[in-house]
Every structure is written in C-alpha cells, then in structure tokens.
Design a protein around this motif. Sequence first.
Motif, short mmCIF file in Angstrom:
data_model
loop_
_atom_site.label_atom_id
_atom_site.label_comp_id
_atom_site.label_asym_id
_atom_site.label_seq_id
_atom_site.Cartn_x
_atom_site.Cartn_y
_atom_site.Cartn_z
N LYS A 45 157.02 61.66 68.70
CA LYS A 45 155.59 61.59 68.97
C LYS A 45 155.01 60.21 68.66
N GLU A 46 155.86 59.27 68.29
CA GLU A 46 155.37 57.96 67.85
C GLU A 46 154.60 57.23 68.94
N LEU A 47 155.14 57.20 70.16
CA LEU A 47 154.47 56.48 71.24
C LEU A 47 153.09 57.05 71.52
N GLN A 48 152.97 58.36 71.46
CA GLN A 48 151.69 58.99 71.70
C GLN A 48 150.69 58.61 70.61
N MET A 49 151.14 58.59 69.36
CA MET A 49 150.25 58.22 68.26
C MET A 49 149.89 56.74 68.32
N ARG A 50 150.86 55.90 68.68
CA ARG A 50 150.58 54.47 68.85
C ARG A 50 149.51 54.24 69.92
N SER A 51 149.62 54.98 71.01
CA SER A 51 148.66 54.84 72.10
C SER A 51 147.26 55.21 71.63
N THR A 52 147.15 56.28 70.86
CA THR A 52 145.85 56.70 70.33
C THR A 52 145.24 55.60 69.46
N ILE A 53 146.08 55.01 68.61
CA ILE A 53 145.61 53.94 67.71
C ILE A 53 145.19 52.71 68.51
N ALA A 54 146.01 52.33 69.49
CA ALA A 54 145.74 51.13 70.29
C ALA A 54 144.42 51.26 71.07
N ASN A 55 144.19 52.41 71.65
CA ASN A 55 142.96 52.62 72.43
C ASN A 55 141.72 52.58 71.55
N ALA A 56 141.86 52.95 70.29
CA ALA A 56 140.70 53.03 69.40
C ALA A 56 140.43 51.72 68.66
N LEU A 57 141.48 51.02 68.22
CA LEU A 57 141.29 49.88 67.32
C LEU A 57 141.37 48.52 68.02
N ILE A 58 141.93 48.45 69.22
CA ILE A 58 141.90 47.28 70.10
C ILE A 58 142.70 46.08 69.56
N ARG A 59 142.29 45.55 68.41
CA ARG A 59 142.94 44.36 67.84
C ARG A 59 143.16 44.54 66.35
N GLY A 60 144.08 43.74 65.83
CA GLY A 60 144.30 43.73 64.39
C GLY A 60 145.75 44.05 64.05
N LYS A 61 146.14 43.68 62.85
CA LYS A 61 147.46 44.05 62.32
C LYS A 61 147.27 45.39 61.61
N VAL A 62 147.77 46.45 62.22
CA VAL A 62 147.50 47.81 61.74
C VAL A 62 148.76 48.42 61.14
N ASP A 63 148.63 48.92 59.92
CA ASP A 63 149.70 49.69 59.27
C ASP A 63 149.35 51.17 59.35
N PHE A 64 150.22 51.94 59.98
CA PHE A 64 150.00 53.37 60.16
C PHE A 64 151.05 54.14 59.37
N GLY A 65 150.59 54.98 58.45
CA GLY A 65 151.51 55.79 57.64
C GLY A 65 151.25 57.26 57.84
#
Length: 285
Positions: A45-65
């Motif tokens: 499910k990683e790609l799906q969660m990455r996509s959700t994060i990318a669409n919401a946060l746009i830019r930045g160095k993001v650490d997702f745990g």
Amino acid sequence: MIQSMTGFGKSVVQLPAKKITVELKSLNSKSLDVNTRIPSQYREKELQMRSTIANALIRGKVDFGLYVEITGEETSSKVNEVVVRQYIQQLKNIVDGDETELLKMAVRMPDTLKTERNDIDEEEFAAITRVLEEAITEIKTFRLEEGRALEKDFLLRIRNISALLEQVKELDPERMTQVRERLEKAVADMRENVDKNRFEQELIYYLEKYDITEEKVRLANHLDYFLSSLQSEESNGRKLGFICQEIGREINTIGSKANFAPMQKLVVQMKDELEKIKEQVLNVL
C-alpha cells in the motif's frame, strides 16, 4: 496565505487487536522528497499512501512513519514445531541433556519461527487511510501557523526596505548635486580651456549614467508585488524567490551607481534586510 514547509502531524487509531500510529514531519526542500518507514506487510500500500501525501503536501522533505503495535492476541510469528522437534532430535543424537536445555538450544537455531504474511483487510486499510488524512490535516495546520509567522517577518523586512528607499529618494538630489560639483571641479583643476558645449554634453552623459530614477521606481514596484503575492490564495515560495532576485538586482544597481557614501550605507542596510527575506523564503511552500 503563505505556508511554511516545516510541520509535524500525528494521529493514532485503536483497532480491536492493533494500535496504529501515523507520524508526518516535513522540512524545506526544492521539491517533494518522501521518506517512508513502514512495516513490511504494508509495503503493498506504500505507493497509494505516497500519492496521498504528495497530493496534499506538494513540496518539502517529508518523513512518513507508520507504526503498528499488536495489542491483542493476534501475532504474525509462530513457532515452527516441526523444525524445533527435528533440532531437538538431532541434538539428542549428539549429546545427552535435559529436554528443557535442548529446547533452549533448538529455538536459537534458524527457521524455528515462521512468519505468516496476512493480507491487509479493507477495514484496516481504511482506518490507516483515515489516520493518515488526520495527520495530513494536522501538519497542514502547523504549516499555516508557521506561514503566519513568516508573513509577519516578511512584512517587517519589506517595510524596512521601503523606508530605506524613501531615504534614498531624499538623498538623491544632494547626491546628484555633489556629482555635478565633483565633475566641474575636476575640469577646473585641469586648468585648460574647455569647450563649454562639449563639457555640458559630457556632464549630461555622466549625470544620466549616475541617475537611479528607473531603479527607484522598479524597486518600489517589486516591493509592492512581493506584498501582493503574500496575499494570494496559493502559497508560492518559488515566485517569492524570483521577486527577491529582482529586488536584489535593483538594490545592487542603485549601490553601483550611488557614488555617494550616505546612500551606499542605506544600500548595505537594504541588502541586509533582503538577505533575511531570502533565508526565510526558502521555507515557504
């Protein structure tokens, strides 16, 4: 309203047998860079969660745990009884020993634990998606609050530059008078006959060369444009960065043309304020 790229968000959900925690942390970056830390069984499910994060946060160095704590009787690891018994039997063939001691030795051997891979059911992933969205909402709120602090600082710096520009305008007539006097004195010191028409032409040329009227107008326009961009609905750090470059270009040109110590001091102060803006613009989404 501008937003910062710095932020933190966290959300937790308790399922019947699991406690699921999602954490998001972001810092400034030229683009989006998402680093993930999730259990292996959730990789599908990683790609799906990455996509959700990318669409919401746009830019930045993001650490997702994504952290999963088993709170019920459920466990994905089980003792491989067949393998353990085989190890015990082989050990008995080698040494005589107590069954308990042989068991302690056997369970340290390879493959004595087997991990059963369970597919993520839809209800569980729906819960994960929900806490991820809650964490995203929290980090966006954090970014907005940081953005308000940045905006206050930007307004202060731009007003300071505007005030210094007004001082430059006030000094400009005195500066041009001194430039003219220096040129006339230089000609007088030559103690030679000078063609007055030619001298006037040269004087006009140098006065035009030192003229900063256009730079003052353009600098004022760039400052106004920066302020209006702060009020736009979308946060655009790159645009603010480009405007800063134009502001810096006009300030540098005024400094190079000034040839007047009091004005050059003002230019140095404007550069100092602009550098502080540039440092903070790097944090704007």
